[in-house]
Scaffold this motif. Sequence first.
Motif, PDB file in Angstrom:
ATOM      1  N   LYS A  17       0.829  -1.222   0.000  1.00  0.00           N
ATOM      2  CA  LYS A  17       0.000   0.000   0.000  1.00  0.00           C
ATOM      3  C   LYS A  17       0.859   1.266   0.000  1.00  0.00           C
ATOM      4  O   LYS A  17       0.571   2.212  -0.725  1.00  0.00           O
ATOM      5  N   THR A  18       1.897   1.278   0.819  1.00  0.00           N
ATOM      6  CA  THR A  18       2.723   2.489   0.942  1.00  0.00           C
ATOM      7  C   THR A  18       3.469   2.777  -0.363  1.00  0.00           C
ATOM      8  O   THR A  18       3.475   3.914  -0.850  1.00  0.00           O
ATOM      9  N   LEU A  23       3.527   5.795  -5.760  1.00  0.00           N
ATOM     10  CA  LEU A  23       3.570   5.702  -7.228  1.00  0.00           C
ATOM     11  C   LEU A  23       2.315   6.298  -7.864  1.00  0.00           C
ATOM     12  O   LEU A  23       2.392   7.034  -8.848  1.00  0.00           O
ATOM     13  N   VAL A  24       1.160   5.981  -7.292  1.00  0.00           N
ATOM     14  CA  VAL A  24      -0.101   6.484  -7.861  1.00  0.00           C
ATOM     15  C   VAL A  24      -0.191   7.997  -7.649  1.00  0.00           C
ATOM     16  O   VAL A  24      -0.579   8.746  -8.551  1.00  0.00           O
ATOM     17  N   ALA A  25       0.213   8.451  -6.468  1.00  0.00           N
ATOM     18  CA  ALA A  25       0.164   9.890  -6.176  1.00  0.00           C
ATOM     19  C   ALA A  25       1.059  10.667  -7.148  1.00  0.00           C
ATOM     20  O   ALA A  25       0.667  11.716  -7.671  1.00  0.00           O
ATOM     21  N   ARG A 156       1.906  -8.567  -8.609  1.00  0.00           N
ATOM     22  CA  ARG A 156       2.547  -8.076  -9.845  1.00  0.00           C
ATOM     23  C   ARG A 156       3.522  -6.943  -9.503  1.00  0.00           C
ATOM     24  O   ARG A 156       3.476  -6.369  -8.412  1.00  0.00           O
ATOM     25  N   PRO A 157       4.398  -6.549 -10.452  1.00  0.00           N
ATOM     26  CA  PRO A 157       5.335  -5.456 -10.167  1.00  0.00           C
ATOM     27  C   PRO A 157       4.594  -4.154  -9.862  1.00  0.00           C
ATOM     28  O   PRO A 157       3.602  -3.835 -10.533  1.00  0.00           O
ATOM     29  N   PRO A 158       5.056  -3.398  -8.861  1.00  0.00           N
ATOM     30  CA  PRO A 158       4.356  -2.191  -8.411  1.00  0.00           C
ATOM     31  C   PRO A 158       4.076  -1.169  -9.526  1.00  0.00           C
ATOM     32  O   PRO A 158       3.001  -0.576  -9.554  1.00  0.00           O
ATOM     33  N   ASP A 163       0.028   1.736 -12.714  1.00  0.00           N
ATOM     34  CA  ASP A 163      -0.561   2.124 -14.007  1.00  0.00           C
ATOM     35  C   ASP A 163      -1.996   1.626 -14.103  1.00  0.00           C
ATOM     36  O   ASP A 163      -2.891   2.340 -14.555  1.00  0.00           O
ATOM     37  N   TRP A 164      -2.214   0.397 -13.668  1.00  0.00           N
ATOM     38  CA  TRP A 164      -3.549  -0.201 -13.731  1.00  0.00           C
ATOM     39  C   TRP A 164      -4.534   0.605 -12.868  1.00  0.00           C
ATOM     40  O   TRP A 164      -5.647   0.904 -13.293  1.00  0.00           O
ATOM     41  N   ILE A 165      -4.098   0.967 -11.658  1.00  0.00           N
ATOM     42  CA  ILE A 165      -4.984   1.717 -10.753  1.00  0.00           C
ATOM     43  C   ILE A 165      -5.364   3.061 -11.388  1.00  0.00           C
ATOM     44  O   ILE A 165      -6.533   3.456 -11.382  1.00  0.00           O
ATOM     45  N   VAL A 166      -4.368   3.744 -11.953  1.00  0.00           N
ATOM     46  CA  VAL A 166      -4.647   5.060 -12.548  1.00  0.00           C
ATOM     47  C   VAL A 166      -5.630   4.913 -13.720  1.00  0.00           C
ATOM     48  O   VAL A 166      -6.592   5.674 -13.835  1.00  0.00           O
ATOM     49  N   ARG A 167      -5.412   3.884 -14.545  1.00  0.00           N
ATOM     50  CA  ARG A 167      -6.325   3.668 -15.694  1.00  0.00           C
ATOM     51  C   ARG A 167      -7.742   3.399 -15.212  1.00  0.00           C
ATOM     52  O   ARG A 167      -8.704   3.971 -15.695  1.00  0.00           O
TER      53      ARG A 167
END
Length: 183
Positions: A17-18, A23-25, A156-158, A163-167
């Motif tokens: 999560k951290t 990465l998402v932020a 999977r790799p972070p 990328d998946w979360i942002v999409r």
Amino acid sequence: MNASRSIVLVGLMGTGKTTLCRLVAQRLGRRCVDTDELIIERTGRTVREIFLADGEDAFRALETDVLRGSLDGDEPVVLAAAGGVVLAAANRRALRDSGAFVVWLQAAPEALVERVATQGHRPLLDADPLGTLRTMAADRAPLYREVASAAVDAERPPEQIADWIVRRFERATAADPATGGQR
Ligand code: S3P
């Protein structure tokens, strides 16, 4: 800016999560906020110190407080919600009511146990980490499912997961801009 469009990452200890929060932020130009970090900032004590001195209930009360504060803020953030956030029904309600896009990071306890081996802020895993993670996985799965807008394989790799979360977030938000796409 609309706080209802925050992204919240939930899942067991060690699911990343951290790391994913950062990465998402970064990808969205947002702040990454972490409930454990907020508790440490507020109390000036570590998670372990609070568990040992005041007990789990006291820690959970602080957790509820910082979760609410983060969800109620004016600014949409990416929030790493510690593994136990879903235990309290009030927290699950707050997550649902906030309209945040909640992502459940899923991984097998066998994969997590290696990742949590050296982490001092997880006193619940001091004894029998694998057994505890297995029990937590079974007990908490319905709770994570209850709040999740989406679920992703956290083994999977972070970078790929981020990328998946942002999409998914952008697609969900485009589909339903009023709620940030929750369900
Ligand atoms: C806990 C998760 C930990 C920390 C505490 C309890 C839990 O946070 O809040 O040790 O009950 O799942 P992370 O999920 O960030 O490791």
